[in-house]
Design an enzyme around this catalytic site. Structure first.
Site, PDB file in Angstrom:
ATOM      1  CG  HIS A 253      -4.193   1.720   4.153  1.00  0.00           C
ATOM      2  ND1 HIS A 253      -4.131   2.948   3.523  1.00  0.00           N
ATOM      3  CD2 HIS A 253      -4.109   0.792   3.154  1.00  0.00           C
ATOM      4  CE1 HIS A 253      -4.017   2.777   2.228  1.00  0.00           C
ATOM      5  NE2 HIS A 253      -4.005   1.473   1.970  1.00  0.00           N
TER       6      HIS A 253
ATOM      7  CG  HIS B 225      -7.524  -4.154   0.298  1.00  0.00           C
ATOM      8  ND1 HIS B 225      -7.697  -3.172  -0.662  1.00  0.00           N
ATOM      9  CD2 HIS B 225      -8.767  -4.456   0.739  1.00  0.00           C
ATOM     10  CE1 HIS B 225      -8.992  -2.920  -0.806  1.00  0.00           C
ATOM     11  NE2 HIS B 225      -9.659  -3.681   0.041  1.00  0.00           N
TER      12      HIS B 225
ATOM     13  CG  ASP C   6      -1.911  -1.205   1.137  1.00  0.00           C
ATOM     14  OD1 ASP C   6      -2.627  -1.330   0.143  1.00  0.00           O
ATOM     15  OD2 ASP C   6      -1.907  -2.013   2.086  1.00  0.00           O
TER      16      ASP C   6
ATOM     17  CG  HIS D 141      -5.870   1.864  -5.302  1.00  0.00           C
ATOM     18  ND1 HIS D 141      -6.317   3.158  -5.407  1.00  0.00           N
ATOM     19  CD2 HIS D 141      -6.481   1.351  -4.211  1.00  0.00           C
ATOM     20  CE1 HIS D 141      -7.150   3.423  -4.420  1.00  0.00           C
ATOM     21  NE2 HIS D 141      -7.262   2.336  -3.675  1.00  0.00           N
TER      22      HIS D 141
END
Length: 293
Positions: A200, A198, A8, A83
Protein backbone atom coordinates in the site's frame (compact mmCIF):
# COMPACT_ATOMS: atom_id res chain seq x y z
CA UNK A 1 -5.74 5.70 -24.71
CA UNK A 2 -7.07 6.45 -21.24
CA UNK A 3 -7.54 4.02 -18.36
CA UNK A 4 -7.92 3.84 -14.58
CA UNK A 5 -5.57 1.76 -12.41
CA UNK A 6 -7.11 0.69 -9.10
CA UNK A 7 -5.78 -1.77 -6.52
CA UNK A 8 -6.18 -2.93 -2.92
CA UNK A 9 -9.79 -1.93 -2.31
CA UNK A 10 -10.11 -4.51 0.51
CA UNK A 11 -13.89 -4.26 0.61
CA UNK A 12 -15.04 -5.59 3.98
CA UNK A 13 -11.64 -5.11 5.59
CA UNK A 14 -12.75 -2.84 8.44
CA UNK A 15 -14.76 -4.21 11.38
CA UNK A 16 -15.87 -0.76 12.49
CA UNK A 17 -19.11 0.02 10.60
CA UNK A 18 -18.29 3.70 10.00
CA UNK A 19 -14.84 2.96 8.57
CA UNK A 20 -16.24 0.06 6.57
CA UNK A 21 -18.74 2.46 4.99
CA UNK A 22 -15.96 4.95 4.16
CA UNK A 23 -13.96 2.13 2.59
CA UNK A 24 -16.90 1.24 0.37
CA UNK A 25 -17.54 4.88 -0.49
CA UNK A 26 -13.89 5.31 -1.47
CA UNK A 27 -14.13 2.39 -3.89
CA UNK A 28 -17.34 3.86 -5.32
CA UNK A 29 -15.56 7.21 -5.74
CA UNK A 30 -12.83 5.60 -7.87
CA UNK A 31 -15.37 3.83 -10.08
CA UNK A 32 -17.63 6.88 -10.45
CA UNK A 33 -14.68 9.13 -11.26
CA UNK A 34 -13.58 6.63 -13.92
CA UNK A 35 -17.06 6.73 -15.44
CA UNK A 36 -17.16 10.55 -15.33
CA UNK A 37 -13.75 10.75 -17.00
CA UNK A 38 -14.97 8.32 -19.69
CA UNK A 39 -11.90 6.10 -19.47
CA UNK A 40 -11.45 3.40 -22.09
CA UNK A 41 -11.14 0.66 -19.46
CA UNK A 42 -10.47 0.02 -15.77
CA UNK A 43 -7.80 -2.19 -14.21
CA UNK A 44 -8.05 -3.68 -10.70
CA UNK A 45 -4.66 -5.14 -9.76
CA UNK A 46 -5.81 -7.45 -6.97
CA UNK A 47 -7.49 -7.41 -3.56
CA UNK A 48 -10.86 -6.07 -4.61
CA UNK A 49 -12.14 -7.84 -1.50
CA UNK A 50 -10.46 -8.45 1.85
CA UNK A 51 -11.30 -12.15 1.73
CA UNK A 52 -12.11 -14.78 -0.88
CA UNK A 53 -15.58 -15.20 0.66
CA UNK A 54 -16.73 -11.62 1.37
CA UNK A 55 -19.90 -10.48 3.13
CA UNK A 56 -23.13 -9.88 1.26
CA UNK A 57 -22.78 -6.12 1.82
CA UNK A 58 -19.31 -6.10 0.23
CA UNK A 59 -20.52 -8.15 -2.71
CA UNK A 60 -23.52 -5.86 -3.19
CA UNK A 61 -21.47 -2.65 -3.34
CA UNK A 62 -18.92 -4.22 -5.69
CA UNK A 63 -21.50 -5.65 -8.08
CA UNK A 64 -23.48 -2.40 -8.11
CA UNK A 65 -20.43 -0.35 -9.08
CA UNK A 66 -19.16 -2.87 -11.63
CA UNK A 67 -22.63 -3.03 -13.17
CA UNK A 68 -22.50 0.74 -13.66
CA UNK A 69 -19.12 0.35 -15.36
CA UNK A 70 -20.63 -2.17 -17.76
CA UNK A 71 -23.64 0.04 -18.45
CA UNK A 72 -21.20 2.82 -19.35
CA UNK A 73 -19.50 0.41 -21.83
CA UNK A 74 -16.22 0.53 -19.87
CA UNK A 75 -14.52 -2.89 -19.68
CA UNK A 76 -12.98 -4.11 -16.43
CA UNK A 77 -9.76 -6.16 -16.41
CA UNK A 78 -8.49 -7.66 -13.17
CA UNK A 79 -6.32 -10.21 -11.42
CA UNK A 80 -6.78 -11.90 -8.05
CA UNK A 81 -4.77 -10.60 -5.11
CA UNK A 82 -3.45 -12.40 -2.06
CA UNK A 83 -6.65 -11.62 -0.14
CA UNK A 84 -8.93 -12.61 -3.03
CA UNK A 85 -7.45 -16.10 -3.35
CA UNK A 86 -8.68 -19.15 -1.44
CA UNK A 87 -7.00 -22.48 -0.78
CA UNK A 88 -9.24 -24.07 -3.43
CA UNK A 89 -8.37 -21.40 -6.00
CA UNK A 90 -12.01 -20.28 -6.17
CA UNK A 91 -13.33 -16.90 -5.11
CA UNK A 92 -16.12 -14.41 -5.71
CA UNK A 93 -14.02 -13.06 -8.60
CA UNK A 94 -15.09 -16.12 -10.57
CA UNK A 95 -18.70 -14.97 -10.19
CA UNK A 96 -17.78 -11.47 -11.37
CA UNK A 97 -16.32 -12.94 -14.55
CA UNK A 98 -19.22 -15.36 -15.04
CA UNK A 99 -21.65 -12.46 -14.71
CA UNK A 100 -19.85 -10.63 -17.51
CA UNK A 101 -18.76 -7.75 -15.27
CA UNK A 102 -15.03 -8.17 -15.83
CA UNK A 103 -12.28 -10.28 -17.36
CA UNK A 104 -9.55 -12.02 -15.39
CA UNK A 105 -6.39 -11.43 -17.44
CA UNK A 106 -4.32 -13.97 -15.51
CA UNK A 107 -4.69 -16.53 -18.28
CA UNK A 108 -2.19 -18.96 -19.74
CA UNK A 109 -1.19 -22.50 -20.47
CA UNK A 110 1.67 -24.83 -19.70
CA UNK A 111 4.09 -25.47 -22.54
CA UNK A 112 5.65 -28.85 -23.34
CA UNK A 113 8.84 -27.82 -21.57
CA UNK A 114 6.93 -26.93 -18.38
CA UNK A 115 6.88 -23.15 -18.74
CA UNK A 116 3.86 -20.92 -18.13
CA UNK A 117 2.85 -19.11 -21.31
CA UNK A 118 0.53 -16.16 -20.78
CA UNK A 119 -2.41 -15.52 -23.08
CA UNK A 120 -2.96 -11.77 -23.52
CA UNK A 121 -6.46 -10.29 -23.51
CA UNK A 122 -6.96 -7.62 -26.19
CA UNK A 123 -9.05 -4.57 -25.34
CA UNK A 124 -11.32 -4.15 -28.37
CA UNK A 125 -11.42 -0.34 -28.30
CA UNK A 126 -7.74 0.52 -27.84
CA UNK A 127 -6.01 -2.65 -29.04
CA UNK A 128 -3.99 -2.76 -25.82
CA UNK A 129 -2.95 -6.25 -24.78
CA UNK A 130 -3.28 -7.09 -21.09
CA UNK A 131 -1.90 -10.05 -19.17
CA UNK A 132 -0.74 -10.72 -15.66
CA UNK A 133 -0.26 -13.06 -12.74
CA UNK A 134 -2.32 -13.42 -9.59
CA UNK A 135 -0.94 -12.72 -6.14
CA UNK A 136 -0.69 -15.24 -3.31
CA UNK A 137 0.00 -14.95 0.40
CA UNK A 138 3.55 -15.35 1.64
CA UNK A 139 5.07 -14.62 -1.76
CA UNK A 140 3.99 -18.03 -3.11
CA UNK A 141 3.19 -16.40 -6.45
CA UNK A 142 6.94 -16.05 -7.03
CA UNK A 143 6.89 -19.66 -8.26
CA UNK A 144 4.70 -18.59 -11.19
CA UNK A 145 7.22 -15.94 -12.20
CA UNK A 146 10.07 -18.44 -12.06
CA UNK A 147 8.16 -20.66 -14.51
CA UNK A 148 7.06 -17.78 -16.75
CA UNK A 149 7.80 -17.98 -20.46
CA UNK A 150 9.16 -14.44 -20.55
CA UNK A 151 10.32 -14.70 -24.18
CA UNK A 152 6.76 -15.30 -25.35
CA UNK A 153 5.37 -12.46 -23.20
CA UNK A 154 8.07 -10.04 -24.30
CA UNK A 155 7.43 -10.78 -27.98
CA UNK A 156 3.75 -9.80 -27.72
CA UNK A 157 3.25 -7.02 -30.32
CA UNK A 158 1.64 -3.63 -29.84
CA UNK A 159 0.98 -1.61 -26.68
CA UNK A 160 0.75 -3.87 -23.63
CA UNK A 161 0.10 -3.80 -19.88
CA UNK A 162 1.25 -6.31 -17.28
CA UNK A 163 -0.80 -6.69 -14.09
CA UNK A 164 0.93 -7.95 -10.95
CA UNK A 165 0.14 -8.22 -7.26
CA UNK A 166 3.33 -8.41 -5.25
CA UNK A 167 6.22 -6.53 -3.74
CA UNK A 168 9.15 -5.50 -5.95
CA UNK A 169 12.56 -5.26 -4.26
CA UNK A 170 13.54 -2.13 -6.15
CA UNK A 171 10.41 -0.24 -5.06
CA UNK A 172 9.88 -1.62 -1.55
CA UNK A 173 10.07 1.07 1.17
CA UNK A 174 12.34 0.61 4.18
CA UNK A 175 9.46 0.03 6.60
CA UNK A 176 8.47 -3.07 4.59
CA UNK A 177 11.91 -4.65 4.63
CA UNK A 178 10.52 -7.86 6.19
CA UNK A 179 7.85 -8.27 3.50
CA UNK A 180 8.52 -10.99 0.91
CA UNK A 181 9.54 -9.44 -2.39
CA UNK A 182 10.96 -10.35 -5.79
CA UNK A 183 13.33 -8.58 -8.18
CA UNK A 184 11.72 -6.70 -11.03
CA UNK A 185 13.74 -8.90 -13.42
CA UNK A 186 11.29 -11.77 -12.80
CA UNK A 187 8.63 -9.85 -14.72
CA UNK A 188 8.68 -9.81 -18.53
CA UNK A 189 10.51 -6.83 -20.03
CA UNK A 190 9.31 -4.35 -22.61
CA UNK A 191 5.76 -3.64 -21.47
CA UNK A 192 4.46 -0.07 -21.59
CA UNK A 193 2.91 -0.17 -18.13
CA UNK A 194 3.15 -2.44 -15.08
CA UNK A 195 -0.04 -2.17 -13.02
CA UNK A 196 0.86 -3.15 -9.47
CA UNK A 197 -0.95 -3.88 -6.25
CA UNK A 198 -0.35 -5.55 -2.86
CA UNK A 199 1.90 -3.12 -1.00
CA UNK A 200 0.00 0.00 0.00
CA UNK A 201 2.27 2.70 -1.32
CA UNK A 202 1.92 5.42 -3.95
CA UNK A 203 4.89 5.03 -6.26
CA UNK A 204 5.85 5.22 -9.91
CA UNK A 205 9.27 4.28 -11.24
CA UNK A 206 10.84 3.31 -14.54
CA UNK A 207 13.90 1.07 -14.75
CA UNK A 208 15.91 -0.28 -17.71
CA UNK A 209 13.51 -2.55 -19.59
CA UNK A 210 10.61 -1.73 -17.27
CA UNK A 211 8.67 1.46 -17.98
CA UNK A 212 6.02 2.78 -15.63
CA UNK A 213 6.05 0.33 -12.73
CA UNK A 214 3.21 1.81 -10.71
CA UNK A 215 1.60 1.24 -7.32
CA UNK A 216 -1.56 3.40 -7.04
CA UNK A 217 -2.01 2.95 -3.28
CA UNK A 218 -5.16 1.49 -1.67
CA UNK A 219 -8.51 3.11 -2.36
CA UNK A 220 -8.72 3.49 1.43
CA UNK A 221 -6.14 2.67 4.14
CA UNK A 222 -6.79 -0.76 5.63
CA UNK A 223 -5.56 -0.29 9.21
CA UNK A 224 -4.72 2.32 11.87
CA UNK A 225 -1.06 2.68 10.86
CA UNK A 226 -1.98 3.20 7.21
CA UNK A 227 -4.50 5.87 8.16
CA UNK A 228 -1.71 7.65 10.06
CA UNK A 229 0.77 7.37 7.21
CA UNK A 230 -1.38 7.77 4.10
CA UNK A 231 -4.28 9.80 5.44
CA UNK A 232 -6.44 8.90 2.45
CA UNK A 233 -6.84 6.49 -0.43
CA UNK A 234 -5.85 6.94 -4.06
CA UNK A 235 -5.89 5.48 -7.56
CA UNK A 236 -4.39 6.38 -10.93
CA UNK A 237 -5.72 7.83 -14.15
CA UNK A 238 -3.37 7.06 -17.03
CA UNK A 239 -3.60 8.93 -20.34
CA UNK A 240 -1.17 7.81 -23.05
CA UNK A 241 1.12 6.38 -20.35
CA UNK A 242 1.18 9.64 -18.37
CA UNK A 243 0.16 8.86 -14.79
CA UNK A 244 -2.02 11.08 -12.58
CA UNK A 245 -2.33 9.97 -8.95
CA UNK A 246 -5.85 10.85 -7.76
CA UNK A 247 -6.36 11.29 -4.03
CA UNK A 248 -9.54 9.90 -2.46
CA UNK A 249 -9.98 12.05 0.64
CA UNK A 250 -13.63 11.75 1.60
CA UNK A 251 -12.95 12.62 5.25
CA UNK A 252 -10.09 14.52 6.92
CA UNK A 253 -7.85 12.49 9.24
CA UNK A 254 -6.47 13.95 12.49
CA UNK A 255 -3.92 12.21 14.73
CA UNK A 256 -3.78 13.08 18.44
CA UNK A 257 -0.97 11.73 20.64
CA UNK A 258 -1.26 11.81 24.44
CA UNK A 259 1.56 11.10 26.93
CA UNK A 260 0.10 9.76 30.20
CA UNK A 261 3.43 9.10 31.91
CA UNK A 262 3.11 9.42 35.71
CA UNK A 263 -0.64 10.08 35.62
CA UNK A 264 -3.33 8.30 37.61
CA UNK A 265 -6.18 6.63 35.76
CA UNK A 266 -8.55 9.54 36.35
CA UNK A 267 -5.87 12.09 35.43
CA UNK A 268 -5.11 10.20 32.23
CA UNK A 269 -8.80 10.16 31.36
CA UNK A 270 -9.08 13.90 31.85
CA UNK A 271 -5.92 14.51 29.82
CA UNK A 272 -7.20 12.39 26.97
CA UNK A 273 -10.60 14.08 26.90
CA UNK A 274 -8.94 17.49 26.92
CA UNK A 275 -6.55 16.54 24.12
CA UNK A 276 -9.27 15.31 21.78
CA UNK A 277 -9.99 17.86 19.07
CA UNK A 278 -13.41 19.38 18.62
CA UNK A 279 -14.50 17.71 15.41
CA UNK A 280 -17.46 17.25 13.18
CA UNK A 281 -18.95 13.83 12.60
CA UNK A 282 -17.19 13.80 9.22
CA UNK A 283 -13.63 13.70 10.62
CA UNK A 284 -11.61 10.58 11.41
CA UNK A 285 -9.70 11.04 14.68
CA UNK A 286 -6.80 8.71 15.48
CA UNK A 287 -5.89 8.58 19.17
CA UNK A 288 -2.46 7.27 20.18
CA UNK A 289 -1.74 7.00 23.93
CA UNK A 290 1.65 6.16 25.45
CA UNK A 291 3.41 6.21 28.82
CA UNK A 292 3.32 4.36 32.14
CA UNK A 293 0.60 5.32 34.63
Amino acid sequence: MFFAHIADCHLGGWRDPALRDINQASFSFAIQRSIQEKVDFVIIAGDLFNTAVPSIDSIRIAFDQLRQLKEASIPLYFIAGSHDCSATGRSILDVIESAGLGINVSQGEQTQDGLLRLKPVIDPKTGVRLCGLLGKRGGLDKHYYELLDRTSAESTPGPKIFLFHGSINELKPDELEDVDAMPVSLMPRGFDYYAGGHIHIVKQQSMPGYLNVVYPGPTFPNNFAELEKLGSGSFCLVRDWHVEHVQIALHPVTTTTVDVTGKSGSEAGTLIRTALPTTSAQEIVLLRIHGML
